[in-house]
Design a protein around this motif. Structure first.
Motif, short mmCIF file in Angstrom:
data_model
loop_
_atom_site.label_atom_id
_atom_site.label_comp_id
_atom_site.label_asym_id
_atom_site.label_seq_id
_atom_site.Cartn_x
_atom_site.Cartn_y
_atom_site.Cartn_z
N UNK A 8 -26.21 -5.67 27.96
CA UNK A 8 -26.92 -4.56 28.61
C UNK A 8 -28.01 -3.96 27.71
N UNK A 9 -27.95 -4.22 26.40
CA UNK A 9 -28.97 -3.70 25.47
C UNK A 9 -30.28 -4.49 25.53
N UNK A 10 -30.24 -5.71 26.08
CA UNK A 10 -31.38 -6.62 25.91
C UNK A 10 -32.72 -6.05 26.35
N UNK A 11 -32.83 -5.43 27.55
CA UNK A 11 -34.15 -4.89 27.92
C UNK A 11 -34.65 -3.86 26.91
N UNK A 12 -33.74 -2.99 26.41
CA UNK A 12 -34.16 -1.98 25.43
C UNK A 12 -34.57 -2.63 24.11
N UNK A 13 -33.89 -3.71 23.72
CA UNK A 13 -34.23 -4.36 22.45
C UNK A 13 -35.58 -5.08 22.54
N UNK A 14 -35.83 -5.70 23.68
CA UNK A 14 -37.13 -6.35 23.87
C UNK A 14 -38.24 -5.30 23.88
#
Ligand SMILES: CC(C)(COP(=O)(O)OP(=O)(O)OC[C@H]1O[C@@H](n2cnc3c(N)ncnc32)[C@H](O)[C@@H]1OP(=O)(O)O)[C@@H](O)C(=O)NCCC(=O)NCCS
Length: 162
Positions: A8-14
């Motif tokens: 679930x973190x992926x969009x924020x990390x990108x």
């Protein structure tokens, strides 16, 4: 606090990676989004890890790091990506992330941690960041990223020689 990166973190990390300005628009999603998908699906192999820094258990990611042991040498780890949100830079988050990578690699028997970065003036602060934490520039590939944009290879020993 540090925690493992969750899908679930992926969009924020990108988005965080894109905000650091290291990538061209669209590159962050293409390069890092795909890596995170592969990581969480277990397609990258043993030892590939991503860690996130947040100010509390429910806080948004302010920094993240992705690292793995290289299959090409015994006890050598690669730091593939480290990034801190621009507004949170300069207050120790990057140092904490890098230290956590070193601790993990050392505990897993790691001898050497390797990181590659750009030799351009824009990356002077990044190279200072590594130098100040015990990394030595051990190689340079001229014009690697683009003409006039060298790759500089830094490495740090994680334990004494036997
Ligand atoms: C390099 C980076 C991860 C450091 O994270 P950070 O949280 O700012 O690092 P810290 O606060 O632990 O340490 C700050 C040190 O890093 C250096 N630094 C690099 N960029 C900095 C910035 N924008 N603001 C303040 N210090 C910065 C300084 O030399 C500083 O040294 P000092 O501690 O002697 O004052 C971060 O600046 C970043 O995300 N940069 C953009 C993405 C990037 O280039 N990643 C590396 C690709 S190889």
């Amino acid at each position: 606090m540090l925690r493992p990166a969750a899908p679930a973190d992926s969009p924020a990390l990108v988005a965080l990676a894109a905000a650091t300005g290291v990538f061209q628009p669209g590159e962050a999603e293409a390069l890092l989004g795909g890596v995170l998908d592969d990581l969480h699906a277990g397609r990258l192999g043993d030892g590939h890890l991503a860690r996130v820094w947040a100010d509390g258990p429910d806080g948004p990611p302010l920094g993240w790091v992705y690292f793995a042991p290289t299959p090409k040498a015994d006890g050598v780890w690669d730091l593939w990506w480290i990034g801190v949100a621009p507004a949170a830079q300069g207050r120790g988050v990057g140092g904490a992330l890098l230290g956590a990578v070193e601790d993990h690699a050392r505990a897993a028997g790691g001898r050497v941690l390797v990181v590659e970065t750009s030799g351009t003036p824009a990356f002077d602060p990044v190279r200072r960041f590594y130098s100040a934490r015990g990394y030595a520039a051990g190689g340079r590939v001229p014009d690697f990223y683009a003409d006039g944009d060298d790759k500089v290879i830094y490495a740090k020993r994680l334990r004494g020689r036997v």
